[in-house]
Design a protein around this motif. Structure first.
Motif, PDB file in Angstrom:
ATOM      1  N   THR A 113       0.850  -1.193   0.000  1.00  0.00           N
ATOM      2  CA  THR A 113       0.000   0.000   0.000  1.00  0.00           C
ATOM      3  C   THR A 113       0.884   1.241   0.000  1.00  0.00           C
ATOM      4  O   THR A 113       1.837   1.329   0.767  1.00  0.00           O
ATOM      5  N   LEU A 114       0.560   2.195  -0.861  1.00  0.00           N
ATOM      6  CA  LEU A 114       1.288   3.461  -0.933  1.00  0.00           C
ATOM      7  C   LEU A 114       0.325   4.603  -0.659  1.00  0.00           C
ATOM      8  O   LEU A 114      -0.722   4.702  -1.314  1.00  0.00           O
ATOM      9  N   ARG A 115       0.679   5.440   0.295  1.00  0.00           N
ATOM     10  CA  ARG A 115      -0.137   6.606   0.640  1.00  0.00           C
ATOM     11  C   ARG A 115       0.670   7.864   0.386  1.00  0.00           C
ATOM     12  O   ARG A 115       1.773   8.009   0.903  1.00  0.00           O
ATOM     13  N   GLY A 116       0.115   8.768  -0.415  1.00  0.00           N
ATOM     14  CA  GLY A 116       0.791  10.020  -0.734  1.00  0.00           C
ATOM     15  C   GLY A 116       0.198  11.176   0.045  1.00  0.00           C
ATOM     16  O   GLY A 116      -1.027  11.335   0.096  1.00  0.00           O
ATOM     17  N   TYR A 117       1.061  11.984   0.671  1.00  0.00           N
ATOM     18  CA  TYR A 117       0.630  13.111   1.495  1.00  0.00           C
ATOM     19  C   TYR A 117       1.202  14.416   0.944  1.00  0.00           C
ATOM     20  O   TYR A 117       2.288  14.433   0.369  1.00  0.00           O
ATOM     21  N   LEU A 118       0.479  15.483   1.157  1.00  0.00           N
ATOM     22  CA  LEU A 118       0.966  16.830   0.867  1.00  0.00           C
ATOM     23  C   LEU A 118       0.601  17.699   2.058  1.00  0.00           C
ATOM     24  O   LEU A 118      -0.581  17.852   2.387  1.00  0.00           O
ATOM     25  N   GLY A 119       1.626  18.232   2.741  1.00  0.00           N
ATOM     26  CA  GLY A 119       1.382  19.031   3.931  1.00  0.00           C
ATOM     27  C   GLY A 119       0.696  18.247   5.033  1.00  0.00           C
ATOM     28  O   GLY A 119      -0.086  18.800   5.797  1.00  0.00           O
ATOM     29  N   GLY A 120       0.969  16.934   5.101  1.00  0.00           N
ATOM     30  CA  GLY A 120       0.367  16.099   6.125  1.00  0.00           C
ATOM     31  C   GLY A 120      -1.040  15.633   5.822  1.00  0.00           C
ATOM     32  O   GLY A 120      -1.646  14.917   6.620  1.00  0.00           O
ATOM     33  N   ILE A 121      -1.583  15.998   4.663  1.00  0.00           N
ATOM     34  CA  ILE A 121      -2.950  15.618   4.284  1.00  0.00           C
ATOM     35  C   ILE A 121      -2.889  14.535   3.208  1.00  0.00           C
ATOM     36  O   ILE A 121      -2.225  14.706   2.178  1.00  0.00           O
ATOM     37  N   LEU A 122      -3.582  13.418   3.453  1.00  0.00           N
ATOM     38  CA  LEU A 122      -3.610  12.315   2.498  1.00  0.00           C
ATOM     39  C   LEU A 122      -4.213  12.782   1.176  1.00  0.00           C
ATOM     40  O   LEU A 122      -5.324  13.316   1.140  1.00  0.00           O
ATOM     41  N   GLN A 123      -3.476  12.552   0.082  1.00  0.00           N
ATOM     42  CA  GLN A 123      -3.937  12.950  -1.250  1.00  0.00           C
ATOM     43  C   GLN A 123      -4.555  11.781  -2.022  1.00  0.00           C
ATOM     44  O   GLN A 123      -5.551  11.946  -2.710  1.00  0.00           O
ATOM     45  N   ALA A 124      -3.923  10.604  -1.925  1.00  0.00           N
ATOM     46  CA  ALA A 124      -4.418   9.426  -2.646  1.00  0.00           C
ATOM     47  C   ALA A 124      -3.709   8.191  -2.118  1.00  0.00           C
ATOM     48  O   ALA A 124      -2.640   8.286  -1.513  1.00  0.00           O
ATOM     49  N   THR A 125      -4.335   7.016  -2.378  1.00  0.00           N
ATOM     50  CA  THR A 125      -3.790   5.738  -1.935  1.00  0.00           C
ATOM     51  C   THR A 125      -3.816   4.748  -3.090  1.00  0.00           C
ATOM     52  O   THR A 125      -4.807   4.653  -3.813  1.00  0.00           O
ATOM     53  N   ASP A 126      -2.710   4.018  -3.263  1.00  0.00           N
ATOM     54  CA  ASP A 126      -2.658   2.907  -4.209  1.00  0.00           C
ATOM     55  C   ASP A 126      -2.440   1.618  -3.424  1.00  0.00           C
ATOM     56  O   ASP A 126      -1.548   1.553  -2.564  1.00  0.00           O
ATOM     57  N   ILE A 127      -3.246   0.593  -3.704  1.00  0.00           N
ATOM     58  CA  ILE A 127      -3.057  -0.725  -3.113  1.00  0.00           C
ATOM     59  C   ILE A 127      -2.707  -1.677  -4.242  1.00  0.00           C
ATOM     60  O   ILE A 127      -3.526  -1.947  -5.129  1.00  0.00           O
ATOM     61  N   LEU A 128      -1.473  -2.152  -4.236  1.00  0.00           N
ATOM     62  CA  LEU A 128      -0.954  -2.993  -5.302  1.00  0.00           C
ATOM     63  C   LEU A 128      -0.890  -4.430  -4.815  1.00  0.00           C
ATOM     64  O   LEU A 128      -0.385  -4.712  -3.731  1.00  0.00           O
ATOM     65  N   VAL A 129      -1.408  -5.360  -5.608  1.00  0.00           N
ATOM     66  CA  VAL A 129      -1.436  -6.771  -5.228  1.00  0.00           C
ATOM     67  C   VAL A 129      -0.246  -7.479  -5.864  1.00  0.00           C
ATOM     68  O   VAL A 129      -0.079  -7.459  -7.087  1.00  0.00           O
ATOM     69  N   ALA A 130       0.554  -8.110  -5.012  1.00  0.00           N
ATOM     70  CA  ALA A 130       1.668  -8.926  -5.499  1.00  0.00           C
ATOM     71  C   ALA A 130       1.169 -10.348  -5.640  1.00  0.00           C
ATOM     72  O   ALA A 130       0.603 -10.913  -4.708  1.00  0.00           O
ATOM     73  N   SER A 131       1.350 -10.931  -6.817  1.00  0.00           N
ATOM     74  CA  SER A 131       0.811 -12.278  -7.028  1.00  0.00           C
ATOM     75  C   SER A 131       1.810 -13.203  -7.712  1.00  0.00           C
ATOM     76  O   SER A 131       1.445 -14.226  -8.252  1.00  0.00           O
TER      77      SER A 131
END
Length: 198
Positions: A113-131
């Motif tokens: 899971t990758l969470r991107g922040y700007l100024g401490g505020i969550l901007q977007a999240t990617d959840i990548l499945v490893a298979s």
């Protein structure tokens, strides 16, 4: 011989500065320069102009990284856990997440899971499945999103686990550098006086 007038010179300098300020830069965090070895849980390091802070992950230096690299990051073996890698630009500044190489280490699919922040505020999240083996997973929700911090969480439990490598960050915007490049043009615009034609 014809000389360029001051307006032409200033306009040329301004356009040049804007072009340089918007030049895309990129970095790939491979974890290759981090000291330690397999099973060494490092807390912080730096690479390619970024500060790395790690909690609950260890650096596997056994040569199993993506694309032939030696190092990868993964969860603590045998422990149900979700370890984090926190990445910020050294000295501050913004960037964009492009892609990451993820690998499945246990039979059951697991996630990064990758969470991107700007100024401490969550901007977007990617959840990548490893298979399976290492695959390059591009940004989805984070594609094109300007951030100043990214937190990468690798899943690890008795049913599934992930490793990751080659965190690609692009379009690094050098904010202090942009101002430094623009300053001469802006100063010239403010100070120039029209000289009489000869």
């Amino acid at each position: 011989m014809k000389t360029l007038n001051s307006r032409t010179i200033i306009a040329t300098a301004f356009v040049t500065c804007m072009g340089l300020a918007s030049t895309a830069q990129s970095a790939v965090l491979t974890f290759e320069g981090i000291p330690g070895g397999t099973g060494i849980n490092f807390s912080s390091s730096a690479e390619a102009g970024f500060d790395l802070v790690v909690n609950g992950l260890f650096l596997d230096a056994s040569g199993n990284g993506a694309g032939g690299s030696a190092n990868e990051l993964e969860g603590l073996a045998g422990n149900p856990s979700t370890g984090n890698l926190d990445v910020k630009r050294t000295g501050g500044g913004t960037f964009k997440f492009t892609s990451i190489d993820v690998e499945l280490e246990y039979p059951s699919p697991a996630t990064v899971t990758l969470r991107g922040y700007l100024g401490g505020i969550l901007q977007a999240t990617d959840i990548l499945v490893a298979s399976g083996g290492y695959t390059t997973s591009p940004a989805v929700n984070l594609a094109g999103v300007i951030i100043d911090e990214i937190v990468v969480t690798g899943q690890r439990d008795f049913n599934g686990g992930t490793a990751f490598d080659n965190l690609r960050l692009e379009n690094v915007i050098p904010l202090p550098g942009t101002l430094a490049l623009l300053a001469p043009s802006l100063l010239g615009l403010a100070c120039v006086r029209r000289r009489p034609q000869q």
